[in-house]
Write a protein that holds these residues in place. Structure first.
Motif, PDB file in Angstrom:
ATOM      1  N   ALA A  65       0.948  -1.226   0.025  1.00  0.00           N
ATOM      2  CA  ALA A  65       0.083   0.040  -0.068  1.00  0.00           C
ATOM      3  C   ALA A  65       0.841   1.225  -0.028  1.00  0.00           C
ATOM      4  O   ALA A  65       2.089   1.321   0.701  1.00  0.00           O
ATOM      5  CB  ALA A  65      -1.064  -0.042   1.193  1.00  0.00           C
ATOM      6  N   GLY A  66       0.519   2.072  -0.991  1.00  0.00           N
ATOM      7  CA  GLY A  66       1.340   3.428  -1.018  1.00  0.00           C
ATOM      8  C   GLY A  66       2.348   3.347  -2.157  1.00  0.00           C
ATOM      9  O   GLY A  66       2.785   4.243  -2.500  1.00  0.00           O
ATOM     10  N   ASP A  67       2.604   2.208  -2.693  1.00  0.00           N
ATOM     11  CA  ASP A  67       3.222   2.240  -3.912  1.00  0.00           C
ATOM     12  C   ASP A  67       2.658   2.908  -5.191  1.00  0.00           C
ATOM     13  O   ASP A  67       1.345   2.639  -5.153  1.00  0.00           O
ATOM     14  CB  ASP A  67       3.687   0.710  -4.237  1.00  0.00           C
ATOM     15  N   THR A  68       3.195   3.240  -6.000  1.00  0.00           N
ATOM     16  CA  THR A  68       2.668   3.971  -7.351  1.00  0.00           C
ATOM     17  C   THR A  68       3.209   3.314  -8.529  1.00  0.00           C
ATOM     18  O   THR A  68       4.426   3.144  -8.829  1.00  0.00           O
ATOM     19  CB  THR A  68       2.764   5.545  -7.086  1.00  0.00           C
ATOM     20  N   LEU A  69       2.495   2.757  -9.244  1.00  0.00           N
ATOM     21  CA  LEU A  69       2.740   1.749 -10.272  1.00  0.00           C
ATOM     22  C   LEU A  69       2.403   2.373 -11.569  1.00  0.00           C
ATOM     23  O   LEU A  69       1.491   3.416 -11.883  1.00  0.00           O
ATOM     24  CB  LEU A  69       1.873   0.491 -10.444  1.00  0.00           C
ATOM     25  N   ARG A  70       3.410   2.355 -12.368  1.00  0.00           N
ATOM     26  CA  ARG A  70       3.375   2.626 -13.876  1.00  0.00           C
ATOM     27  C   ARG A  70       3.320   1.375 -14.821  1.00  0.00           C
ATOM     28  O   ARG A  70       4.015   0.125 -14.244  1.00  0.00           O
ATOM     29  CB  ARG A  70       4.234   3.520 -14.319  1.00  0.00           C
ATOM     30  N   VAL A  71       2.928   1.402 -16.215  1.00  0.00           N
ATOM     31  CA  VAL A  71       2.820   0.046 -16.908  1.00  0.00           C
ATOM     32  C   VAL A  71       3.483   0.399 -18.038  1.00  0.00           C
ATOM     33  O   VAL A  71       2.819   1.415 -18.791  1.00  0.00           O
ATOM     34  CB  VAL A  71       1.288  -0.564 -17.178  1.00  0.00           C
ATOM     35  N   SER A  72       4.095  -0.606 -18.882  1.00  0.00           N
ATOM     36  CA  SER A  72       4.532  -0.397 -20.121  1.00  0.00           C
ATOM     37  C   SER A  72       4.065  -1.610 -20.807  1.00  0.00           C
ATOM     38  O   SER A  72       3.969  -2.874 -20.283  1.00  0.00           O
ATOM     39  CB  SER A  72       6.042  -0.317 -20.099  1.00  0.00           C
ATOM     40  N   THR A  73       3.735  -1.642 -22.092  1.00  0.00           N
ATOM     41  CA  THR A  73       3.357  -3.006 -22.787  1.00  0.00           C
ATOM     42  C   THR A  73       4.189  -2.922 -24.347  1.00  0.00           C
ATOM     43  O   THR A  73       4.502  -2.078 -24.666  1.00  0.00           O
ATOM     44  CB  THR A  73       1.896  -2.973 -23.056  1.00  0.00           C
ATOM     45  N   VAL A  74       4.561  -4.169 -24.467  1.00  0.00           N
ATOM     46  CA  VAL A  74       5.233  -4.339 -25.534  1.00  0.00           C
ATOM     47  C   VAL A  74       4.577  -5.627 -26.331  1.00  0.00           C
ATOM     48  O   VAL A  74       3.994  -6.490 -25.957  1.00  0.00           O
ATOM     49  CB  VAL A  74       6.667  -5.043 -25.413  1.00  0.00           C
ATOM     50  N   VAL A  75       4.268  -5.139 -27.716  1.00  0.00           N
ATOM     51  CA  VAL A  75       3.623  -6.157 -28.846  1.00  0.00           C
ATOM     52  C   VAL A  75       4.648  -7.035 -29.002  1.00  0.00           C
ATOM     53  O   VAL A  75       5.772  -6.953 -29.633  1.00  0.00           O
ATOM     54  CB  VAL A  75       3.219  -5.551 -29.818  1.00  0.00           C
TER      55      VAL A  75
ATOM     56  N   GLY B 199      10.016   3.326  -7.727  1.00  0.00           N
ATOM     57  CA  GLY B 199      11.430   3.193  -7.627  1.00  0.00           C
ATOM     58  C   GLY B 199      12.068   2.699  -8.816  1.00  0.00           C
ATOM     59  O   GLY B 199      13.364   2.500  -9.198  1.00  0.00           O
ATOM     60  N   GLY B 200      11.284   2.363  -9.911  1.00  0.00           N
ATOM     61  CA  GLY B 200      11.405   1.765 -11.257  1.00  0.00           C
ATOM     62  C   GLY B 200      11.582   0.257 -11.254  1.00  0.00           C
ATOM     63  O   GLY B 200      12.214  -0.341 -12.032  1.00  0.00           O
ATOM     64  N   GLU B 201      11.256  -0.306 -10.058  1.00  0.00           N
ATOM     65  CA  GLU B 201      11.502  -1.808  -9.853  1.00  0.00           C
ATOM     66  C   GLU B 201      10.287  -2.503 -10.381  1.00  0.00           C
ATOM     67  O   GLU B 201       9.205  -2.429 -10.245  1.00  0.00           O
ATOM     68  CB  GLU B 201      11.555  -2.096  -8.389  1.00  0.00           C
ATOM     69  N   LEU B 202      10.896  -3.472 -11.033  1.00  0.00           N
ATOM     70  CA  LEU B 202       9.644  -4.330 -11.720  1.00  0.00           C
ATOM     71  C   LEU B 202       9.225  -5.156 -10.759  1.00  0.00           C
ATOM     72  O   LEU B 202       9.600  -5.796  -9.957  1.00  0.00           O
ATOM     73  CB  LEU B 202      10.381  -5.349 -12.811  1.00  0.00           C
ATOM     74  N   VAL B 203       7.577  -5.032 -10.600  1.00  0.00           N
ATOM     75  CA  VAL B 203       7.043  -5.573  -9.716  1.00  0.00           C
ATOM     76  C   VAL B 203       6.013  -6.729 -10.246  1.00  0.00           C
ATOM     77  O   VAL B 203       5.529  -7.585  -9.526  1.00  0.00           O
ATOM     78  CB  VAL B 203       6.203  -4.721  -8.856  1.00  0.00           C
ATOM     79  N   ALA B 204       5.738  -6.775 -11.570  1.00  0.00           N
ATOM     80  CA  ALA B 204       4.836  -7.733 -12.226  1.00  0.00           C
ATOM     81  C   ALA B 204       4.932  -7.820 -13.549  1.00  0.00           C
ATOM     82  O   ALA B 204       5.250  -6.615 -14.341  1.00  0.00           O
ATOM     83  CB  ALA B 204       3.249  -7.558 -11.790  1.00  0.00           C
TER      84      ALA B 204
END
Length: 158
Positions: A97-107, A132-137
């Motif tokens: 809780a409190g983490d902010t996520l961003r998502v990137s998609t590649v075809v 922090g730029g760490e891959l979480v999923a």
């Protein structure tokens, strides 16, 4: 309709979600309740204190759903027919809780459907990163995507 048609989903194309999302404790508690997941690691702060994480983890299935959901607006909104499956689902780092996520998609790949001339099969790789730029999923998702409708000539009835 902001989604992309099959013809626009070329191999190697990278599509970043338009927004970020901060995960809340309420998200985690509600998702666990809706899915009847009573894992104490998600819901019991006192229990979680004694784990290697020291606090509750966000349910990984919430993270998976959020990651894919955040990608929809820029990729498949209004142009997908159906999800065909997911594979290679991984959670290399925890979400709290409190983490902010961003998502990137590649075809990863795109091919015309063998059985439906109006569609194609596209495989995406979605990746979610914390603040922090760490891959979480990450996961690969195959979807049946609409082909662009043929242009109508002027004066032709719809």
């Amino acid at each position: 309709m902001p989604g992309l048609y099959f013809e626009e989903l070329t191999e190697g194309r990278v599509i970043d979600a338009d927004w970020r999302r901060t995960v809340t404790e309420a998200d985690n508690v509600l998702f666990c309740g809706m899915t009847m997941n009573v894992q104490r690691l998600h819901l019991d702060a006192e229990f979680a204190k004694a784990t290697e994480f020291g606090r509750p983890l966000v349910n990984s299935l919430f993270t998976l759903g959020l990651m894919i959901g955040m990608s929809v607006h820029n990729t498949t909104d209004g142009t997908t027919i159906a999800n065909l499956g997911m594979r290679e689902v991984r959670f290399p780092a925890p979400v709290f809780a409190g983490d902010t996520l961003r998502v990137s998609t590649v075809v990863l790949s795109a091919r015309a459907s063998r059985s439906r001339p109006d569609a194609g099969v596209v495989t995406f790789r979605h990746e979610a990163f914390n603040q922090g730029g760490e891959l979480v999923a990450t996961c690969e998702r195959a979807a049946l995507m609409r082909r662009r409708p043929p242009e109508r000539s002027a004066g032709t009835a719809p």
